[in-house]
Design a protein around this motif. Structure first.
Motif, PDB file in Angstrom:
ATOM      1  N   GLY A 182       0.849  -1.199   0.000  1.00 36.06           N
ATOM      2  CA  GLY A 182       0.000   0.000   0.000  1.00 36.06           C
ATOM      3  C   GLY A 182       0.881   1.244   0.000  1.00 36.06           C
ATOM      4  O   GLY A 182       2.081   1.159   0.226  1.00 36.06           O
ATOM      5  N   LYS A 183       0.234   2.391  -0.241  1.00 39.43           N
ATOM      6  CA  LYS A 183       1.001   3.635  -0.274  1.00 39.43           C
ATOM      7  C   LYS A 183       0.344   4.636   0.659  1.00 39.43           C
ATOM      8  O   LYS A 183      -0.878   4.729   0.701  1.00 39.43           O
ATOM      9  CB  LYS A 183       1.012   4.160  -1.715  1.00 39.43           C
ATOM     10  N   ALA A 184       1.169   5.366   1.425  1.00 33.48           N
ATOM     11  CA  ALA A 184       0.621   6.395   2.314  1.00 33.48           C
ATOM     12  C   ALA A 184       0.086   7.539   1.466  1.00 33.48           C
ATOM     13  O   ALA A 184       0.626   7.820   0.394  1.00 33.48           O
ATOM     14  CB  ALA A 184       1.694   6.897   3.256  1.00 33.48           C
ATOM     15  N   GLU A 185      -0.974   8.186   1.995  1.00 32.37           N
ATOM     16  CA  GLU A 185      -1.592   9.261   1.210  1.00 32.37           C
ATOM     17  C   GLU A 185      -0.763  10.532   1.265  1.00 32.37           C
ATOM     18  O   GLU A 185      -0.727  11.295   0.315  1.00 32.37           O
ATOM     19  CB  GLU A 185      -2.977   9.591   1.798  1.00 32.37           C
ATOM     20  N   ASN A 186      -0.120  10.783   2.403  1.00 23.38           N
ATOM     21  CA  ASN A 186       0.445  12.106   2.642  1.00 23.38           C
ATOM     22  C   ASN A 186       1.883  12.054   3.133  1.00 23.38           C
ATOM     23  O   ASN A 186       2.326  12.927   3.855  1.00 23.38           O
ATOM     24  CB  ASN A 186      -0.419  12.830   3.682  1.00 23.38           C
ATOM     25  N   PHE A 187       2.578  10.983   2.802  1.00 19.55           N
ATOM     26  CA  PHE A 187       3.979  10.838   3.223  1.00 19.55           C
ATOM     27  C   PHE A 187       4.644   9.890   2.230  1.00 19.55           C
ATOM     28  O   PHE A 187       4.003   8.936   1.789  1.00 19.55           O
ATOM     29  CB  PHE A 187       4.028  10.256   4.653  1.00 19.55           C
ATOM     30  N   PRO A 188       5.917  10.146   1.882  1.00 24.67           N
ATOM     31  CA  PRO A 188       6.561   9.249   0.900  1.00 24.67           C
ATOM     32  C   PRO A 188       6.909   7.899   1.509  1.00 24.67           C
ATOM     33  O   PRO A 188       8.070   7.581   1.760  1.00 24.67           O
ATOM     34  CB  PRO A 188       7.810  10.025   0.465  1.00 24.67           C
ATOM     35  N   LEU A 189       5.866   7.120   1.765  1.00 24.09           N
ATOM     36  CA  LEU A 189       6.036   5.831   2.449  1.00 24.09           C
ATOM     37  C   LEU A 189       5.171   4.773   1.783  1.00 24.09           C
ATOM     38  O   LEU A 189       4.002   5.014   1.474  1.00 24.09           O
ATOM     39  CB  LEU A 189       5.614   5.986   3.922  1.00 24.09           C
ATOM     40  N   GLU A 190       5.770   3.603   1.567  1.00 24.70           N
ATOM     41  CA  GLU A 190       5.011   2.434   1.102  1.00 24.70           C
ATOM     42  C   GLU A 190       4.918   1.459   2.264  1.00 24.70           C
ATOM     43  O   GLU A 190       5.863   1.352   3.056  1.00 24.70           O
ATOM     44  CB  GLU A 190       5.744   1.738  -0.034  1.00 24.70           C
ATOM     45  N   VAL A 191       3.795   0.747   2.347  1.00 23.48           N
ATOM     46  CA  VAL A 191       3.638  -0.241   3.415  1.00 23.48           C
ATOM     47  C   VAL A 191       3.532  -1.634   2.790  1.00 23.48           C
ATOM     48  O   VAL A 191       2.691  -1.877   1.920  1.00 23.48           O
ATOM     49  CB  VAL A 191       2.381   0.042   4.273  1.00 23.48           C
ATOM     50  N   LEU A 192       4.413  -2.510   3.248  1.00 24.94           N
ATOM     51  CA  LEU A 192       4.420  -3.895   2.785  1.00 24.94           C
ATOM     52  C   LEU A 192       3.798  -4.735   3.901  1.00 24.94           C
ATOM     53  O   LEU A 192       4.270  -4.690   5.041  1.00 24.94           O
ATOM     54  CB  LEU A 192       5.880  -4.292   2.549  1.00 24.94           C
ATOM     55  N   TYR A 193       2.726  -5.471   3.585  1.00 23.99           N
ATOM     56  CA  TYR A 193       2.026  -6.267   4.600  1.00 23.99           C
ATOM     57  C   TYR A 193       2.518  -7.712   4.546  1.00 23.99           C
ATOM     58  O   TYR A 193       2.374  -8.374   3.523  1.00 23.99           O
ATOM     59  CB  TYR A 193       0.521  -6.216   4.365  1.00 23.99           C
ATOM     60  N   LEU A 194       3.107  -8.179   5.658  1.00 23.85           N
ATOM     61  CA  LEU A 194       3.754  -9.494   5.677  1.00 23.85           C
ATOM     62  C   LEU A 194       3.404 -10.286   6.928  1.00 23.85           C
ATOM     63  O   LEU A 194       2.891  -9.725   7.895  1.00 23.85           O
ATOM     64  CB  LEU A 194       5.277  -9.316   5.669  1.00 23.85           C
ATOM     65  N   ARG A 195       3.783 -11.560   6.947  1.00 25.05           N
ATOM     66  CA  ARG A 195       3.762 -12.341   8.189  1.00 25.05           C
ATOM     67  C   ARG A 195       4.900 -11.835   9.063  1.00 25.05           C
ATOM     68  O   ARG A 195       5.965 -11.515   8.553  1.00 25.05           O
ATOM     69  CB  ARG A 195       3.964 -13.829   7.878  1.00 25.05           C
ATOM     70  N   ASP A 196       4.682 -11.815  10.362  1.00 21.40           N
ATOM     71  CA  ASP A 196       5.703 -11.214  11.228  1.00 21.40           C
ATOM     72  C   ASP A 196       7.064 -11.913  11.118  1.00 21.40           C
ATOM     73  O   ASP A 196       8.100 -11.251  11.127  1.00 21.40           O
ATOM     74  CB  ASP A 196       5.224 -11.146  12.690  1.00 21.40           C
ATOM     75  N   ASP A 197       7.059 -13.246  10.936  1.00 20.87           N
ATOM     76  CA  ASP A 197       8.313 -14.005  10.846  1.00 20.87           C
ATOM     77  C   ASP A 197       9.205 -13.510   9.708  1.00 20.87           C
ATOM     78  O   ASP A 197      10.424 -13.642   9.754  1.00 20.87           O
ATOM     79  CB  ASP A 197       8.046 -15.496  10.578  1.00 20.87           C
ATOM     80  N   ASP A 198       8.559 -12.986   8.645  1.00 19.98           N
ATOM     81  CA  ASP A 198       9.315 -12.592   7.446  1.00 19.98           C
ATOM     82  C   ASP A 198       9.877 -11.175   7.530  1.00 19.98           C
ATOM     83  O   ASP A 198      10.722 -10.798   6.716  1.00 19.98           O
ATOM     84  CB  ASP A 198       8.416 -12.691   6.201  1.00 19.98           C
ATOM     85  N   ILE A 199       9.395 -10.383   8.496  1.00 17.40           N
ATOM     86  CA  ILE A 199       9.736  -8.952   8.493  1.00 17.40           C
ATOM     87  C   ILE A 199      11.237  -8.681   8.716  1.00 17.40           C
ATOM     88  O   ILE A 199      11.836  -7.953   7.919  1.00 17.40           O
ATOM     89  CB  ILE A 199       8.822  -8.170   9.479  1.00 17.40           C
ATOM     90  N   PRO A 200      11.885  -9.286   9.739  1.00 14.92           N
ATOM     91  CA  PRO A 200      13.313  -8.958   9.912  1.00 14.92           C
ATOM     92  C   PRO A 200      14.144  -9.288   8.670  1.00 14.92           C
ATOM     93  O   PRO A 200      14.976  -8.469   8.238  1.00 14.92           O
ATOM     94  CB  PRO A 200      13.729  -9.803  11.118  1.00 14.92           C
ATOM     95  N   GLY A 201      13.912 -10.440   8.064  1.00 16.05           N
ATOM     96  CA  GLY A 201      14.686 -10.859   6.897  1.00 16.05           C
ATOM     97  C   GLY A 201      14.471  -9.946   5.711  1.00 16.05           C
ATOM     98  O   GLY A 201      15.426  -9.603   5.000  1.00 16.05           O
ATOM     99  N   VAL A 202      13.229  -9.536   5.504  1.00 13.35           N
ATOM    100  CA  VAL A 202      12.900  -8.669   4.369  1.00 13.35           C
ATOM    101  C   VAL A 202      13.566  -7.300   4.533  1.00 13.35           C
ATOM    102  O   VAL A 202      14.037  -6.697   3.561  1.00 13.35           O
ATOM    103  CB  VAL A 202      11.354  -8.570   4.258  1.00 13.35           C
ATOM    104  N   VAL A 203      13.639  -6.824   5.790  1.00 15.77           N
ATOM    105  CA  VAL A 203      14.312  -5.542   6.044  1.00 15.77           C
ATOM    106  C   VAL A 203      15.825  -5.707   5.834  1.00 15.77           C
ATOM    107  O   VAL A 203      16.474  -4.858   5.222  1.00 15.77           O
ATOM    108  CB  VAL A 203      13.995  -5.010   7.466  1.00 15.77           C
ATOM    109  N   ALA A 204      16.364  -6.821   6.318  1.00 18.25           N
ATOM    110  CA  ALA A 204      17.812  -7.052   6.156  1.00 18.25           C
ATOM    111  C   ALA A 204      18.179  -7.174   4.676  1.00 18.25           C
ATOM    112  O   ALA A 204      19.214  -6.661   4.240  1.00 18.25           O
ATOM    113  CB  ALA A 204      18.229  -8.310   6.911  1.00 18.25           C
ATOM    114  N   ASP A 205      17.315  -7.827   3.894  1.00 13.33           N
ATOM    115  CA  ASP A 205      17.591  -8.049   2.465  1.00 13.33           C
ATOM    116  C   ASP A 205      17.397  -6.810   1.608  1.00 13.33           C
ATOM    117  O   ASP A 205      17.841  -6.769   0.469  1.00 13.33           O
ATOM    118  CB  ASP A 205      16.648  -9.115   1.880  1.00 13.33           C
TER     119      ASP A 205
END
Ligand code: PRT
Ligand code: ZN
Length: 287
Positions: A36-59
């Motif tokens: 998803g994309k924020a309406e009023n800030f240059p930010l995208e939101v990626l919706y994931l399973r919590d287990d995958d979040i640290p790895g996706v940020v590291a990668d």
């Protein structure tokens, strides 16, 4: 543009979205969407399973993420914890059948020697066992770890505990707490300058929103000769604001107070003559 990974559904989803909203960042609550994309800030939101979040940020598939500290520790991903977010509080604990240790304080780590322990957090458990010099068998299970002892799968469990209700209803007692956890904001180390600047802006907003939580703004009228007593009851950010009233001998006092002790403070203020007490919500505290 910076990309934030949050849990798509589950215990951290709602509080993560609320924190973004409190920070003035509107995202469509796209539970079924992936990105998803924020309406009023240059930010995208990626919706994931919590287990995958640290790895996706590291990668680098996301730049920052909101996830439980327990997942950061378990994955061992190369990410930096930049803020504790004060929600999703829990602990990772060892628990055993109550029949084995009716008094949990009698537990001693060496009891685990040669035993089997069921968990979804093998890495954190392994570290604890190694540090305690214990050789025990780790049985990795995904979900419903608490039924393992009764099902004869393991002698003990190592799992997330929050209220402790799940342990009680499964006839287990918590004997050692190994890791305290809460939701944290993580980031990939060495973000490019443009993303780092956006992260700083997000942190500034998160801090203002988090700082105001559990705080109330209190206004009251008080006889001027009781002001010193009122000050000792109010621990304001610097010092309470005082303004004279049009009636001689009276002052108006304004202060920020902790919600947890609000009623106690109000009762004491009333006892020293405070009148017309107003309690207002604090939306943001910007330092
Ligand atoms: O689908 P996805 O993989 O994203 O979600 P999930 O099912 O793996 O995780 P979820 O949504 O259950 O939890 C997400 C995060 O919330 C965890 O990683 C923790 O950081 C945090 N958290 C806070 C908790 C709890 N409290 C909690 N109580 N996670 C799980 N529990 C479970 C626990 O596993 C146990 O079964 O609740 C039970 C114990 O609760 P009490 O209150 O009975 O002690
Ligand atoms: Zn998960």
């Amino acid at each position: 543009m910076i990309r934030l990974a949050i849990q798509s559904k589950g215990r951290l989803n709602e509080d993560s979205l609320k924190l973004l909203r409190d920070a003035g960042i509107g995202v469509d609550d796209a539970k079924r969407k992936f990105l998803g994309k924020a309406e009023n800030f240059p930010l995208e939101v990626l919706y994931l399973r919590d287990d995958d979040i640290p790895g996706v940020v590291a990668d680098g598939a996301a730049d920052i993420g909101i996830v439980g500290l327990n997942e950061v520790a378990e994955t061992g991903a190369a990410v930096e914890t930049v803020r504790k977010l004060a929600f999703g509080h829990c602990r990772l604990s060892l628990a055993v059948p109550k029949t084995v240790f009716p008094a949990p304080e009698d537990f001693f780590p060496a009891w685990l020697q040669g035993k089997s322990i069921a968990t979804s957090y093998p890495r954190i458990l392994r570290k604890y066992l190694d540090e305690s010099g214990i050789d025990a068998e780790i049985r990795e299970i995904r979900g419903s770890v608490e039924i393992a002892p009764a099902a004869g799968i393991a002698d003990a469990i190592f799992d997330i505990v929050s209220s402790g209700g799940t342990l009680v209803s499964n006839g287990l007692v918590e004997v050692a707490s190994v890791l305290r956890s809460e939701a944290v904001l993580i980031a990939r180390p060495g973000l490019p300058a443009e993303k780092q600047a956006l992260l700083e802006r997000i942190l500034f907003r998160f801090d203002a929103a988090l700082e105001s939580r559990g705080k109330k703004y209190l206004l009251m009228n008080i006889p001027t000769d009781r002001l010193q007593e009122a000050f000792s009851l109010l621990q304001a950010m610097r010092s309470p604001t005082v303004m004279p009233l049009a009636i001689p001998g009276w002052s108006s006092v304004h202060s920020v107070v902790e919600e947890a002790s609000l009623w106690q403070t109000v009762e004491r203020l009333k006892a020293i003559g405070a009148e017309g007490i107003l309690v207002l919500n604090v939306d943001k505290i910007i330092d």
